[in-house]
Structures are given as structure tokens and as C-alpha cells.
Write a protein that holds these residues in place. Structure first.
Motif, short mmCIF file in Angstrom:
data_model
loop_
_atom_site.label_atom_id
_atom_site.label_comp_id
_atom_site.label_asym_id
_atom_site.label_seq_id
_atom_site.Cartn_x
_atom_site.Cartn_y
_atom_site.Cartn_z
N PHE A 1 12.04 -0.94 11.78
CA PHE A 1 11.14 -1.94 11.21
C PHE A 1 11.11 -1.63 9.61
CE2 PHE A 1 10.23 -2.63 15.51
CZ PHE A 1 9.40 -3.75 15.77
N VAL A 2 11.10 -2.86 8.88
CA VAL A 2 10.72 -2.85 7.45
C VAL A 2 9.43 -3.76 7.34
CG1 VAL A 2 11.52 -3.57 5.35
CG2 VAL A 2 12.92 -2.39 7.07
N ASP A 3 8.71 -3.42 6.53
CA ASP A 3 7.25 -3.85 6.26
C ASP A 3 6.70 -4.67 7.39
OD1 ASP A 3 7.42 -3.15 3.76
OD2 ASP A 3 8.60 -5.09 3.13
N GLY A 4 6.77 -3.80 8.44
CA GLY A 4 6.14 -4.65 9.90
C GLY A 4 6.88 -5.38 10.83
N ALA A 5 8.32 -5.71 10.17
CA ALA A 5 9.01 -6.61 11.09
C ALA A 5 10.35 -5.92 11.41
CB ALA A 5 9.38 -7.75 10.17
N GLN A 6 10.67 -6.16 12.76
CA GLN A 6 11.83 -5.61 13.31
C GLN A 6 13.31 -6.01 12.27
OE1 GLN A 6 12.80 -5.90 17.49
NE2 GLN A 6 14.69 -4.98 16.97
N HIS A 7 13.98 -4.94 11.95
CA HIS A 7 15.08 -5.02 10.92
C HIS A 7 16.45 -5.01 11.58
CE1 HIS A 7 17.25 -4.84 7.20
NE2 HIS A 7 17.43 -3.65 7.39
N ASP A 8 16.49 -3.65 12.41
CA ASP A 8 17.62 -3.49 13.01
C ASP A 8 17.41 -2.73 14.31
OD1 ASP A 8 20.10 -4.04 11.62
OD2 ASP A 8 19.76 -2.67 10.08
N PHE A 9 18.47 -2.53 15.17
CA PHE A 9 18.51 -1.61 16.19
C PHE A 9 19.86 -1.04 16.41
CE2 PHE A 9 19.18 -5.85 18.14
CZ PHE A 9 20.03 -5.67 19.12
N TRP A 10 19.90 0.02 17.13
CA TRP A 10 21.07 0.76 17.40
C TRP A 10 21.75 1.42 16.07
CZ3 TRP A 10 23.44 -3.36 20.87
CH2 TRP A 10 23.03 -3.28 22.26
N ARG A 11 22.21 0.83 15.11
CA ARG A 11 22.78 1.36 13.99
C ARG A 11 21.78 0.71 12.60
NH1 ARG A 11 26.45 4.49 15.48
NH2 ARG A 11 27.97 3.83 16.99
N VAL A 12 21.98 1.41 11.41
CA VAL A 12 21.08 1.32 10.42
C VAL A 12 22.40 0.98 9.15
CG1 VAL A 12 19.70 1.74 8.60
CG2 VAL A 12 19.10 2.32 11.02
N ASP B 1 0.95 -1.22 0.06
CA ASP B 1 -0.06 -0.09 -0.04
C ASP B 1 0.90 1.09 0.17
OD1 ASP B 1 -1.65 2.07 0.63
OD2 ASP B 1 -2.89 1.14 2.37
N PRO B 2 0.86 2.21 -0.95
CA PRO B 2 1.85 3.35 -1.06
C PRO B 2 1.35 4.07 -0.03
CG PRO B 2 0.30 3.40 -3.08
CD PRO B 2 -0.17 2.06 -2.26
N SER B 3 0.36 3.95 0.61
CA SER B 3 -0.05 5.15 1.54
C SER B 3 0.68 4.69 2.97
CB SER B 3 -1.50 5.30 1.81
OG SER B 3 -2.37 3.87 2.18
N VAL B 4 0.95 3.60 3.03
CA VAL B 4 1.72 3.08 4.51
C VAL B 4 3.16 2.79 4.32
CG1 VAL B 4 1.96 1.14 5.85
CG2 VAL B 4 -0.31 1.66 4.83
N ALA B 5 3.98 3.76 5.24
CA ALA B 5 5.44 3.60 4.95
C ALA B 5 6.08 2.08 5.10
CB ALA B 5 5.83 4.58 6.06
N ARG B 6 6.94 1.68 4.35
CA ARG B 6 7.64 0.44 4.50
C ARG B 6 8.56 0.61 5.44
NH1 ARG B 6 9.97 -2.15 -0.60
NH2 ARG B 6 9.76 -3.85 0.84
N VAL B 7 9.14 1.65 6.03
CA VAL B 7 9.93 1.73 7.07
C VAL B 7 9.60 2.68 8.27
CG1 VAL B 7 12.51 2.46 7.50
CG2 VAL B 7 11.79 1.55 5.30
N ARG B 8 9.86 2.01 9.26
CA ARG B 8 9.48 2.79 10.48
C ARG B 8 10.61 2.92 11.60
NH1 ARG B 8 3.90 2.39 13.71
NH2 ARG B 8 3.53 3.99 12.09
N LEU B 9 10.83 4.02 12.04
CA LEU B 9 12.03 4.24 13.05
C LEU B 9 11.20 4.67 14.25
CD1 LEU B 9 15.12 4.82 13.43
CD2 LEU B 9 14.62 7.07 12.78
N TYR B 10 11.64 3.68 14.99
CA TYR B 10 11.33 4.14 16.66
C TYR B 10 12.58 5.04 17.11
CZ TYR B 10 7.38 1.21 16.53
OH TYR B 10 6.12 0.54 15.90
N SER B 11 12.36 6.22 17.52
CA SER B 11 13.35 6.95 18.24
C SER B 11 13.00 7.63 19.61
CB SER B 11 13.84 8.02 17.22
OG SER B 11 12.69 8.71 16.88
N LYS B 12 13.97 8.53 19.88
CA LYS B 12 13.59 9.65 21.13
C LYS B 12 14.38 10.64 20.95
CE LYS B 12 16.48 8.06 24.93
NZ LYS B 12 16.46 7.32 26.36
#
Length: 85
Positions: free
Chosen positions: A64-75, A3-14
Motif C-alpha cells: 500500500f502507498v498512502d493508504g491505497a493498494q499499490h501492488d501485490f505479489w511483486r514490487v 505526516d512524517p510519523s506515518v509510513a507512506r508504504v505498508r507491506l502486508y506479508s507473512k
């Protein structure tokens, strides 16, 4: 097809997190190259802040990429490109 309206990548940050700033830069560059979108969630704000801090507080930034955790700390840019291809 995604779905193009949904971002494929999500970054959790602070706020104030230098690793988050670094991750955001890599994600912005890779997503721009590939024509993908990303969004960002501040784990310290909003109604889910307590749960997000409990889940990710020690690992941020978390990607997260496509809803699954991809990486943490560094990309890693090459790894992110491969996940999006």
C-alpha cells in the motif's frame, strides 16, 4: 504534506514467504533512496490476523502507498518510485 510519523508504504506479508522477502528488499531500497519510511504487517499475527488472511492471504505480499493498494505479489521499483514522487 504527509505526516512524517506515518509510513507512506505498508507491506502486508507473512513469515516464510520468498516473494515477501523480495518485496521487502525493493521497498527498503526505494524508501531509503527517497527518504521515505515503510512499515510491515504480518498477516498471520495479531488481533486482525483472520481478517487480514481473508483479505490478502492469496495475494501477499501486498503493498500500500498512502493508504491505497499499490501492488501485490511483486514490487516494481520504478512504479514504486513514481507513486512516491
Amino acid at each position: 504534506m504527509s505526516d512524517p510519523s506515518v509510513a507512506r508504504v505498508r507491506l502486508y506479508s507473512k513469515p516464510g514467504c520468498h516473494l515477501c522477502d523480495d518485496a521487502r528488499t525493493v521497498i527498503e531500497q526505494v524508501c531509503a533512496e527517497l527518504g521515505e519510511s515503510f512499515d510491515e504487517v504480518d498477516i498471520t499475527a495479531g488481533p486482525d490476523a483472520d481478517a487480514l488472511m481473508a483479505a490478502y492471504g492469496e495475494e501477499i505480499p501486498v503493498t500500500f502507498v498512502d493508504g491505497a493498494q499499490h501492488d501485490f505479489w511483486r514490487v516494481d521499483p520504478a512504479r514504486l518510485r513514481a507513486a512516491l514522487s
